[in-house]
Design a protein around this motif. Structure first.
Motif, PDB file in Angstrom:
ATOM      1  N   ASN A 333       0.828  -1.217   0.000  1.00 58.43           N
ATOM      2  CA  ASN A 333       0.000   0.000   0.000  1.00 58.43           C
ATOM      3  C   ASN A 333       0.858   1.262   0.000  1.00 58.43           C
ATOM      4  O   ASN A 333       0.494   2.264  -0.609  1.00 58.43           O
ATOM      5  CB  ASN A 333      -0.965  -0.013   1.193  1.00 58.43           C
ATOM      6  N   ILE A 334       2.020   1.187   0.669  1.00 59.27           N
ATOM      7  CA  ILE A 334       2.930   2.343   0.648  1.00 59.27           C
ATOM      8  C   ILE A 334       3.373   2.595  -0.798  1.00 59.27           C
ATOM      9  O   ILE A 334       3.322   3.716  -1.300  1.00 59.27           O
ATOM     10  CB  ILE A 334       4.149   2.089   1.574  1.00 59.27           C
ATOM     11  N   ALA A 335       3.785   1.530  -1.474  1.00 62.08           N
ATOM     12  CA  ALA A 335       4.270   1.686  -2.858  1.00 62.08           C
ATOM     13  C   ALA A 335       3.142   2.173  -3.774  1.00 62.08           C
ATOM     14  O   ALA A 335       3.348   3.059  -4.620  1.00 62.08           O
ATOM     15  CB  ALA A 335       4.846   0.364  -3.353  1.00 62.08           C
ATOM     16  N   LEU A 336       1.926   1.623  -3.602  1.00 62.51           N
ATOM     17  CA  LEU A 336       0.793   2.061  -4.439  1.00 62.51           C
ATOM     18  C   LEU A 336       0.470   3.533  -4.168  1.00 62.51           C
ATOM     19  O   LEU A 336       0.117   4.286  -5.081  1.00 62.51           O
ATOM     20  CB  LEU A 336      -0.437   1.179  -4.173  1.00 62.51           C
ATOM     21  N   GLY A 337       0.637   3.949  -2.922  1.00 64.91           N
ATOM     22  CA  GLY A 337       0.409   5.356  -2.551  1.00 64.91           C
ATOM     23  C   GLY A 337       1.381   6.270  -3.288  1.00 64.91           C
ATOM     24  O   GLY A 337       0.998   7.358  -3.758  1.00 64.91           O
ATOM     25  N   TYR A 338       2.634   5.820  -3.415  1.00 60.14           N
ATOM     26  CA  TYR A 338       3.617   6.627  -4.149  1.00 60.14           C
ATOM     27  C   TYR A 338       3.246   6.717  -5.627  1.00 60.14           C
ATOM     28  O   TYR A 338       3.491   7.731  -6.279  1.00 60.14           O
ATOM     29  CB  TYR A 338       5.023   6.052  -3.978  1.00 60.14           C
ATOM     30  N   ILE A 339       2.671   5.659  -6.166  1.00 59.41           N
ATOM     31  CA  ILE A 339       2.259   5.700  -7.578  1.00 59.41           C
ATOM     32  C   ILE A 339       1.192   6.782  -7.771  1.00 59.41           C
ATOM     33  O   ILE A 339       1.237   7.569  -8.727  1.00 59.41           O
ATOM     34  CB  ILE A 339       1.774   4.304  -8.036  1.00 59.41           C
ATOM     35  N   GLY A 352       2.990  -0.366 -15.992  1.00 57.94           N
ATOM     36  CA  GLY A 352       2.462  -0.885 -14.729  1.00 57.94           C
ATOM     37  C   GLY A 352       1.581   0.111 -14.005  1.00 57.94           C
ATOM     38  O   GLY A 352       0.763   0.787 -14.616  1.00 57.94           O
ATOM     39  N   GLY A 353       1.762   0.174 -12.685  1.00 56.60           N
ATOM     40  CA  GLY A 353       1.021   1.165 -11.894  1.00 56.60           C
ATOM     41  C   GLY A 353      -0.109   0.601 -11.065  1.00 56.60           C
ATOM     42  O   GLY A 353      -0.751   1.330 -10.317  1.00 56.60           O
ATOM     43  N   ASN A 354      -0.346  -0.710 -11.187  1.00 57.24           N
ATOM     44  CA  ASN A 354      -1.522  -1.255 -10.496  1.00 57.24           C
ATOM     45  C   ASN A 354      -1.196  -2.410  -9.558  1.00 57.24           C
ATOM     46  O   ASN A 354      -0.212  -3.123  -9.754  1.00 57.24           O
ATOM     47  CB  ASN A 354      -2.529  -1.777 -11.521  1.00 57.24           C
ATOM     48  N   ARG A 355      -2.097  -2.597  -8.612  1.00 56.91           N
ATOM     49  CA  ARG A 355      -2.067  -3.802  -7.801  1.00 56.91           C
ATOM     50  C   ARG A 355      -2.540  -4.965  -8.672  1.00 56.91           C
ATOM     51  O   ARG A 355      -3.373  -4.772  -9.565  1.00 56.91           O
ATOM     52  CB  ARG A 355      -3.032  -3.644  -6.617  1.00 56.91           C
ATOM     53  N   ILE A 356      -2.021  -6.159  -8.404  1.00 59.56           N
ATOM     54  CA  ILE A 356      -2.543  -7.337  -9.095  1.00 59.56           C
ATOM     55  C   ILE A 356      -3.492  -8.005  -8.117  1.00 59.56           C
ATOM     56  O   ILE A 356      -3.075  -8.408  -7.018  1.00 59.56           O
ATOM     57  CB  ILE A 356      -1.388  -8.278  -9.520  1.00 59.56           C
ATOM     58  N   GLU A 357      -4.765  -8.038  -8.481  1.00 61.97           N
ATOM     59  CA  GLU A 357      -5.784  -8.488  -7.528  1.00 61.97           C
ATOM     60  C   GLU A 357      -5.573  -9.942  -7.118  1.00 61.97           C
ATOM     61  O   GLU A 357      -5.073 -10.757  -7.877  1.00 61.97           O
ATOM     62  CB  GLU A 357      -7.188  -8.316  -8.134  1.00 61.97           C
ATOM     63  N   GLY A 358      -5.938 -10.243  -5.881  1.00 61.34           N
ATOM     64  CA  GLY A 358      -5.783 -11.594  -5.346  1.00 61.34           C
ATOM     65  C   GLY A 358      -5.476 -11.493  -3.863  1.00 61.34           C
ATOM     66  O   GLY A 358      -5.496 -10.400  -3.290  1.00 61.34           O
ATOM     67  N   ASP A 359      -5.192 -12.650  -3.241  1.00 59.47           N
ATOM     68  CA  ASP A 359      -4.940 -12.644  -1.800  1.00 59.47           C
ATOM     69  C   ASP A 359      -3.533 -12.169  -1.463  1.00 59.47           C
ATOM     70  O   ASP A 359      -3.260 -11.708  -0.369  1.00 59.47           O
ATOM     71  CB  ASP A 359      -5.131 -14.057  -1.220  1.00 59.47           C
ATOM     72  N   GLY A 360      -2.617 -12.323  -2.418  1.00 66.22           N
ATOM     73  CA  GLY A 360      -1.223 -11.941  -2.143  1.00 66.22           C
ATOM     74  C   GLY A 360      -0.999 -10.451  -2.353  1.00 66.22           C
ATOM     75  O   GLY A 360      -1.888  -9.730  -2.808  1.00 66.22           O
ATOM     76  N   PRO A 365       5.431  -4.202 -11.797  1.00 68.31           N
ATOM     77  CA  PRO A 365       6.603  -3.338 -11.880  1.00 68.31           C
ATOM     78  C   PRO A 365       6.168  -2.051 -12.572  1.00 68.31           C
ATOM     79  O   PRO A 365       5.409  -2.102 -13.539  1.00 68.31           O
ATOM     80  CB  PRO A 365       7.598  -4.132 -12.739  1.00 68.31           C
ATOM     81  N   THR A 366       6.608  -0.924 -12.054  1.00 74.17           N
ATOM     82  CA  THR A 366       6.067   0.359 -12.503  1.00 74.17           C
ATOM     83  C   THR A 366       7.178   1.319 -12.899  1.00 74.17           C
ATOM     84  O   THR A 366       8.181   1.436 -12.193  1.00 74.17           O
ATOM     85  CB  THR A 366       5.209   0.954 -11.352  1.00 74.17           C
ATOM     86  N   VAL A 367       6.972   1.989 -14.043  1.00 74.48           N
ATOM     87  CA  VAL A 367       7.968   2.958 -14.517  1.00 74.48           C
ATOM     88  C   VAL A 367       7.275   4.291 -14.777  1.00 74.48           C
ATOM     89  O   VAL A 367       6.259   4.347 -15.475  1.00 74.48           O
ATOM     90  CB  VAL A 367       8.626   2.477 -15.836  1.00 74.48           C
ATOM     91  N   PHE A 368       7.832   5.334 -14.210  1.00 73.84           N
ATOM     92  CA  PHE A 368       7.408   6.701 -14.531  1.00 73.84           C
ATOM     93  C   PHE A 368       8.499   7.372 -15.355  1.00 73.84           C
ATOM     94  O   PHE A 368       9.688   7.232 -15.038  1.00 73.84           O
ATOM     95  CB  PHE A 368       7.217   7.528 -13.256  1.00 73.84           C
ATOM     96  N   ALA A 369       8.097   8.138 -16.373  1.00 74.69           N
ATOM     97  CA  ALA A 369       9.056   8.975 -17.115  1.00 74.69           C
ATOM     98  C   ALA A 369       8.696  10.439 -16.871  1.00 74.69           C
ATOM     99  O   ALA A 369       7.704  10.744 -16.202  1.00 74.69           O
ATOM    100  CB  ALA A 369       8.989   8.641 -18.597  1.00 74.69           C
ATOM    101  N   ASP A 370       9.542  11.323 -17.428  1.00 75.71           N
ATOM    102  CA  ASP A 370       9.348  12.775 -17.258  1.00 75.71           C
ATOM    103  C   ASP A 370       9.268  13.158 -15.778  1.00 75.71           C
ATOM    104  O   ASP A 370       8.528  14.080 -15.400  1.00 75.71           O
ATOM    105  CB  ASP A 370       8.080  13.262 -17.995  1.00 75.71           C
TER     106      ASP A 370
END
Ligand code: NAD
Length: 484
Positions: A333-339, A352-360, A365-370
């Protein structure tokens, strides 16, 4: 409880329990399943561990270096023989893919045991001749009881990177793993006993931050070695200062990786992948600010996206999988918050940029440019799989920007211009630097950070200086001259 150990703590050569301690549930990050239930150390447990470490120390230090080294090297052999079993445990503790744990965890722990085991016999002082026949000799002495406090990303490795040099020098250790990954350090303690370490030489107690804090302030403790975040490092350093204790601080980072237009793009993309997404991005030295020279930016991003699309995300026990979950729901959740912050502050989401739904606790993997230097994602350590790509024009500009951070753990440069590579590395304000590669940490090389990223170094011969001190002995061969 698939991985329930015999008890929570390992003290004086045996498992010990005290169910009065706060519960610690160990969760397999790939499924959310509870795989073990432990208890945090009570003050009685902390005391028991320190008594054991203190009483074992003199006898351990009195062994020859060869004998201590033999124990460590035997432990290394046992770890290698059990690599698969230990790796399966590490995968359950951390969620890291078995493909990684098989080559990076127990194996690197074994490397440390072997390396410092090998050095133990050659740890000496020196003879310093003075004028007139007088001389000084120095004796390298152990510090006493050392405390190791670990983070959750490399639990076995951290337990060994701290334990091996400490024990080689004749210290004893009380190690407190992270509450998120408490299982594998118990295996290290068991293996050391099996390898012939006397009882009490290496103890493991579980607990949250308060247990770590009580160890740091105990007057019986001579040294504290912490791997953790900068905020925790500040607290531990301050608490250790009160007792003027020795410290090693391996803290966080926001490291730069610079890719010049003349770099081998394929290698640079590989470096950026390893330096951002190995262990799902939970590596302290990650090069999360990737500065790419403007003229190759789009080519770099295109190739990066193509390669990321081939990542195999899923069940970490499947050896084909190379990208697993994060260690906990909280960390995800911390990492998703940064996204979300990255998007809100105007960075361009490229991959990327998203959670992969499921129990885990899986996310892409997420990449931002600019990304610009002032954005939150470019300034704060995320400790998750989020890469920021920033553009630059000139060498002077990029070096200034790369250093413009409170952190100084690692830094890397990709270029085929030999002199530029060394010029850049000379200018980096970071403890661990790379030219045309990233994130390798062999035991032979010093590892650690400058600025807010840490104090002291782990690994290499330098670690010995952080776990021993010199007694200087002046020997007079002449009469003593007093003025009156
Ligand atoms: P953390 O700082 O939350 O916790 C680290 C350890 O310190 C845990 O065992 C925790 O229980 C303990 N602790 C917490 N408060 C304490 C206190 N007041 N006194 C004593 N001990 C206390 O870190 P984490 O979330 O487990 O790990 C991630 C962080 O570790 C990141 O910042 C990462 O960069 C850093 N890290 C650094 C290195 C390195 O070698 N430089 C390696 C791995 C991780």
């Amino acid at each position: 409880m698939k991985f329930q150990p015999a008890a929570s703590h390992f003290i004086d050569g045996a498992y010990v329990e005290d169910t009065n301690g706060a519960p610690i549930d160990v969760i397999y990050p790939a499924t959310g399943e509870v795989i073990a239930r432990l208890h945090s150390a009570t003050p009685e447990i902390v005391n028991k561990a320190l008594i054991s470490a203190k009483s074992a120390q003199a006898e351990w230090a009195a062994l020859s270096g060869t004998e201590r080294g033999r124990v460590l090297r035997r432990a290394a052999d046992i770890m290698r023989e059990r690599n698969r079993e230990l790796s399966i445990l590490e995968t359950h503790d951390t969620g890291k893919p078995l493909q990684e744990t098989l080559v990076a965890d127990a194996t690197s722990g074994a490397d440390a045991l072997e390396y410092f085991g090998g050095l133990a016999a050659s740890l000496t002082g020196e003879h310093i001749p003075l004028g007139g026949g007088d001389f000084v000799y120095t004796i390298r002495e152990a510090l006493g009881v050392c405390v190791g406090i670990g983070a959750w990303n490399y639990p076995t490795q951290i337990a060994c990177w701290k334990g091996a040099p400490a024990l080689a020098c004749g210290n004893t250790m009380v190690f407190k793993p992270s509450e998120a990954t408490p299982l594998s350090a118990l295996q290290v303690a068991e293996i050391l006993i099996e390898a012939g370490a006397p009882k009490g030489v290496y103890n493991v107690i579980q607990g949250y931050g308060d247990v770590g804090a009580s160890l740091v302030t105990d007057p019986r403790v001579a040294k504290v070695s912490l791997t953790g975040s900068v905020p925790t490092g500040r607290k531990v350093y301050a608490a250790a200062a009160d007792g003027v204790k020795h410290v090693t601080m391996e803290l966080g980072g926001k490291s730069p990786m610079i890719v010049f237009e003349d770099a081998d793009i394929e290698n640079a993309v590989s470096g950026a992948i390893l330096g951002n997404f190995y262990s799902s991005g939970q590596v302290c030295s990650n090069g999360t600010r990737v500065f790419v020279q403007k003229c190759i930016k789009e080519a770099f991003l295109n190739r990066l996206s193509e390669r990321l699309a081939t990542a195999k995300i899923g069940d970490p026990l499947d050896e084909e999988v190379n990208f697993g979950p994060l260690v906990s729901e909280n960390q995800m959740n911390i990492a998703l918050g940064y996204i979300e912050k990255g998007k809100a502050e105007g960075a361009r989401l490229v991959y990327g940029g998203n959670r992969i739904e499921g129990d885990g606790f899986f996310m892409q993997p997420t990449v931002f440019a600019d990304v610009t230097d002032d954005m939150t994602i470019a300034r704060e350590e995320i400790f998750g799989p989020v890469m920021s790509v920033l553009d630059f024009d000139t060498e002077e500009e990029v070096l200034t920007r790369a250093n413009n951070t409170e952190f100084g753990l690692a830094a890397g440069v990709f270029t085929n211009d030999l002199t530029r590579a060394h010029r850049i590395v000379a200018g980096f304000e970071a403890g661990t630097c790379y030219i045309n590669t990233y994130n390798l940490a062999p035991v032979e090389a010093p590892f650690g950070g400058s600025k807010m990223s840490g104090v002291g170094r782990e690994n290499s011969k330098l670690a010995i200086n952080h776990f021993s001190e010199m007694k200087s002995v002046y020997v007079s061969m002449n009469d003593v001259e007093a003025p009156y």
